[in-house]
Write a protein that holds these residues in place. Sequence first.
Motif, short mmCIF file in Angstrom:
data_model
loop_
_atom_site.label_atom_id
_atom_site.label_comp_id
_atom_site.label_asym_id
_atom_site.label_seq_id
_atom_site.Cartn_x
_atom_site.Cartn_y
_atom_site.Cartn_z
N TYR A 273 0.84 -1.21 0.00
CA TYR A 273 0.00 0.00 0.00
C TYR A 273 0.87 1.26 0.00
O TYR A 273 0.59 2.23 -0.69
CB TYR A 273 -0.91 -0.03 1.24
N GLU A 274 1.95 1.22 0.79
CA GLU A 274 2.88 2.35 0.82
C GLU A 274 3.57 2.53 -0.53
O GLU A 274 3.76 3.66 -1.01
CB GLU A 274 3.93 2.16 1.92
N ASN A 277 1.17 4.23 -2.87
CA ASN A 277 0.83 5.63 -2.56
C ASN A 277 2.07 6.50 -2.35
O ASN A 277 2.04 7.47 -1.67
CB ASN A 277 -0.07 5.67 -1.32
#
Length: 277
Positions: A273-274, A277
């Motif tokens: 997820y990091e 994003n």
Amino acid sequence: MSDMMQTTLCKSVSYDGIGLHAGLPVHMILHPAAANTGIQFVRADLAGTPAVPALLPYVTNTMRATTLEKGEAKVFTVEHVLSALQGLCVDNCIVEMNSPEPPVADGSSAVFVDMIKEAGIRELDAVRNVHAVQEQHLIQEDDKFIAILPYDGFRITFTSINPHPLLGVQFFDAVVTEASYVKEIAFARTIAFTEELEMMRKLGLGKGGSVENAVVYDRETCLSQLRIDDELVRHKVLDIIGDLSLTGKQLKGHVIAVKSSHKLNNLLARQIYEEMN
């Protein structure tokens, strides 16, 4: 249907059952949803019918199951429903429940797969959100680990090592497609051990569990009828698919895991997820 376009259900479908941990009756409806809605859980039993998106920022607990929370909207043990939606490439769906926990059904995701098939899947006029993993990510804890590597497709390789005399080492490897998910993964039920059940009861968990909706082992034998010899490791793969769906995108990558858990799956999802994003 194109692999590039988002999908949703053609119509609403419902199922009545009880939750695995709370043991509460629940009426669950899967509804079609517009493009870019993602997967949302709606608590129909609460004032204002609050919703929580099935996304990592809303994960509040990963002990034995995955819990999502946003304001008054709290749901737990969502991984099997999410796994079915992800496995059949349903991008957008409203999961309406009148209880905090989806039905355990038979302990696998097969009932939810059947619901999705009954509803039918239709294409939407929006491009699918896909993330191809760009670099290796690794989460390790003692002798357990889960990693993901760049790969053109979605593949999971899992090794389960268990001291139980009937389990030992189980290995499963699959390129996850809609066909392989339905044929090789969806039917595998959650696993429980009698010595754990006592502890779970004291924690208020497992109230809806039985030898019908979980594969239960005592110290030496299996109290349930296995569907396949390596049902445990296949269910572990089912869980990974549900847990990694919380990134909110269809992933491309090769997952390699040994003795992984909801906690480790979730930590890996956070790294992905990091990266996104």
